[in-house]
Design an enzyme around this catalytic site. Structure first.
Site, PDB file in Angstrom:
ATOM      1  N   CYS A  63       7.202  -2.398 -14.787  1.00 16.62           N
ATOM      2  CA  CYS A  63       7.651  -1.012 -14.597  1.00 16.62           C
ATOM      3  C   CYS A  63       9.079  -0.773 -15.081  1.00 16.62           C
ATOM      4  O   CYS A  63       9.343   0.147 -15.858  1.00 16.62           O
ATOM      5  CB  CYS A  63       7.481  -0.590 -13.139  1.00 16.62           C
ATOM      6  SG  CYS A  63       8.564  -1.415 -11.949  1.00 16.62           S
ATOM      7  N   HIS A 109       9.417   0.211  -7.511  1.00 18.22           N
ATOM      8  CA  HIS A 109       8.656   0.744  -8.647  1.00 18.22           C
ATOM      9  C   HIS A 109       9.392   1.936  -9.260  1.00 18.22           C
ATOM     10  O   HIS A 109      10.039   2.713  -8.545  1.00 18.22           O
ATOM     11  CB  HIS A 109       7.257   1.178  -8.211  1.00 18.22           C
ATOM     12  CG  HIS A 109       6.362   1.478  -9.383  1.00 18.22           C
ATOM     13  ND1 HIS A 109       5.821   0.485 -10.171  1.00 18.22           N
ATOM     14  CD2 HIS A 109       5.940   2.655  -9.927  1.00 18.22           C
ATOM     15  CE1 HIS A 109       5.093   1.029 -11.133  1.00 18.22           C
ATOM     16  NE2 HIS A 109       5.155   2.348 -11.019  1.00 18.22           N
ATOM     17  N   HIS A 166       4.290   5.576 -16.520  1.00 14.65           N
ATOM     18  CA  HIS A 166       4.810   4.291 -16.030  1.00 14.65           C
ATOM     19  C   HIS A 166       3.868   3.147 -16.389  1.00 14.65           C
ATOM     20  O   HIS A 166       2.753   3.358 -16.873  1.00 14.65           O
ATOM     21  CB  HIS A 166       5.019   4.350 -14.515  1.00 14.65           C
ATOM     22  CG  HIS A 166       3.742   4.516 -13.721  1.00 14.65           C
ATOM     23  ND1 HIS A 166       3.582   4.020 -12.448  1.00 14.65           N
ATOM     24  CD2 HIS A 166       2.563   5.132 -14.019  1.00 14.65           C
ATOM     25  CE1 HIS A 166       2.376   4.321 -11.994  1.00 14.65           C
ATOM     26  NE2 HIS A 166       1.739   4.997 -12.921  1.00 14.65           N
TER      27      HIS A 166
END
Length: 340
Positions: A256, A304, A316
Site C-alpha cells: 500500500c 493502510h 490503492h
C-alpha cells in the site's frame, strides 16, 4: 462532491488468491489445516481477513525496518570508504617522514626526534619532544598532522564498528518481521484450504468482480487539490491491475505505501516509506475536504494508505492476492486525509 458518511468500522472483503510471494510462504508449511466442523465459511473468511490485516500491519513495520537498514548500510559504506582514504593519507604522511629518517640514517646523523617518532606513538612522542626541545618547526607540524590523522581514524573506526553492530541488529529484526509476515500468509492459506472447492470458487468470483471494478469506477468530476497530486494519481492509475506484494515499491508490484510513495515520486515528490510516516507528509484533512491525489489513511494505527480518486473512491494496493484497484472509501475505517 458526493457526501460521505463515517463507516461503522466495517470489515473489508478479502480475497482467496495468494500472490507469488504469499504462495512461496505457503510452501514453507506442508501441513494443511483440517476443517473445523463447527467453523462456517463466514468464520473462515473472517479469520482470513484478520490474518491478512495482521500481515499488512507487519508489512508496514517491515518497510520501516528495511528503510532503516538501507540507511545504515549507506552510512557504513561511507564510513568505511572514509577510513580507507584516511589510512591511505596517513600512510603517505608516515612514508614522507620515513624517507627523511632513511636519509639521516644513511648519513649517520638520524635525528633523535625522528627515532622517537618511529617508535609508533606520535602523541607520546610530542610530549617528550616538547620537553626535550628536539623538534624543528617543520617536523613538529608533520608529526602533529599525523597524530591528528590517527585520532580521527580511531574515531571513525569506532563509529563504523558501532554502525555495523546497528546494521546487524536491524538485519535480524528485518528477518524476524519477514518470518512473521510469511507465517500469517501461510496460516491464511491453510484456513482457505479447509473450504470446499465450491466455496473457494465463490470467493474467487467475488474477488474477480472487485478487480473489474476498475472498469466501472465513477470518479465524478472532482478537481485535484494540486497539479502534483493530479500527477501522482495519474501515475498510480497507470499501475491498475499490478499485484500486491508485501515490501514492494514498484514498478511492477506494490504494497500500500509502496504504491503511494512510487506515485508521488513520479510527480517529483519524495515521500517517506511507510504509511505511518506518510501520515505526516502534509496537512491533515477531513473526509469532506478530500480532493483527487490526496493521501487517505485508514485504521487507528494508520497501517493502510491509498490515493483519493474522487467521488468517494480510493485507489490503492489492497492486500495479499489483490491488485491495484479502486474501492469505496467506506470499505475501510477512515482515519484522515493528507494533502502533500
Amino acid at each position: 462532491m458526493a457526501s460521505h458518511r463515517r463507516p461503522k468500522q466495517p470489515s473489508r472483503t478479502r480475497v482467496t488468491v495468494l500472490t507469488a510471494t504469499a504462495a512461496a510462504a505457503v510452501a514453507l508449511s506442508s501441513q494443511v489445516a483440517q476443517a473445523d466442523p463447527h467453523q462456517s465459511t463466514k468464520d473462515v473468511k473472517s479469520e482470513v481477513d484478520k490474518l491478512y490485516e495482521q500481515a499488512e500491519q507487519a508489512t508496514e513495520k517491515y518497510d520501516g525496518v528495511k528503510e532503516q537498514q538501507d540507511k545504515l548500510q549507506k552510512e557504513v559504506d561511507d564510513l568505511q570508504d572514509k577510513v580507507a582514504r584516511g589510512q591511505g593519507e596517513l600512510n603517505q604522511l608516515r612514508k614522507g617522514l620515513g624517507a627523511v629518517a632513511s636519509g639521516q640514517y644513511r648519513s649517520g646523523s638520524i635525528d633523535p626526534s625522528v627515532q622517537l617518532f618511529l617508535s609508533g606513538d606520535p602523541d607520546t612522542y610530542l610530549e617528550k619532544a616538547a620537553t626535550l626541545d628536539q623538534l624543528s618547526g617543520k617536523q613538529a607540524e608533520q608529526l602533529k598532522t599525523i597524530a591528528d590523522k590517527q585520532r580521527r581514524l580511531a574515531q571513525e573506526r569506532a563509529e563504523a564498528a558501532s554502525k555495523i553492530q546497528d546494521l546487524s541488529d536491524t538485519r535480524k529484526a528485518l528477518g524476524e518481521k519477514k518470518d512473521e509476515i510469511k507465517a500469517k500468509l501461510a496460516k491464511a492459506q491453510q484456513l482457505l484450504n479447509t473450504m470446499t472447492a465450491k466455496e473457494r470458487a465463490a470467493m474467487q468470483a467475488k474477488e474477480d468482480r472487485a478487480n473489474r471494478s476498475n472498469e466501472r469506477a465513477n470518479l465524478g468530476d472532482d478537481v485535484p487539490a494540486s497539479q502534483r497530486g493530479a500527477a501522482a494519481l495519474a501515475a498510480a492509475q497507470s499501475k491498475i491491475g499490478s499485484p500486491y506484494v508485501w515490501g514492494a515499491t514498484g514498478p511492477s508490484s506494490f504494497d500500500c505505501s509502496g504504491l503511494t510513495s512510487w506515485a508521488y515520486a513520479q510527480a517529483g515528490q519524495s515521500l517517506p516509506r511507510t504509511s505511518q510516516q506518510q501520515a505526516n507528509a502534509g496537512t491533515r484533512i477531513s473526509m469532506d475536504q478530500l480532493k483527487p491525489g490526496d493521501l487517505v489513511l485508514f485504521y487507528d494505527d494508520l497501517h493502510h494508505i491509498g490515493l483519493y480518486a474522487g467521488n468517494g473512491t480510493v485507489l490503492h494496493a489492497p492486500k495479499p492476492g489483490a491488485v491495484v484497484r479502486y474501492e469505496s472509501i467506506n470499505n475501510m475505517p477512515f482515519a484522515f486525509g493528507v494533502r502533500v
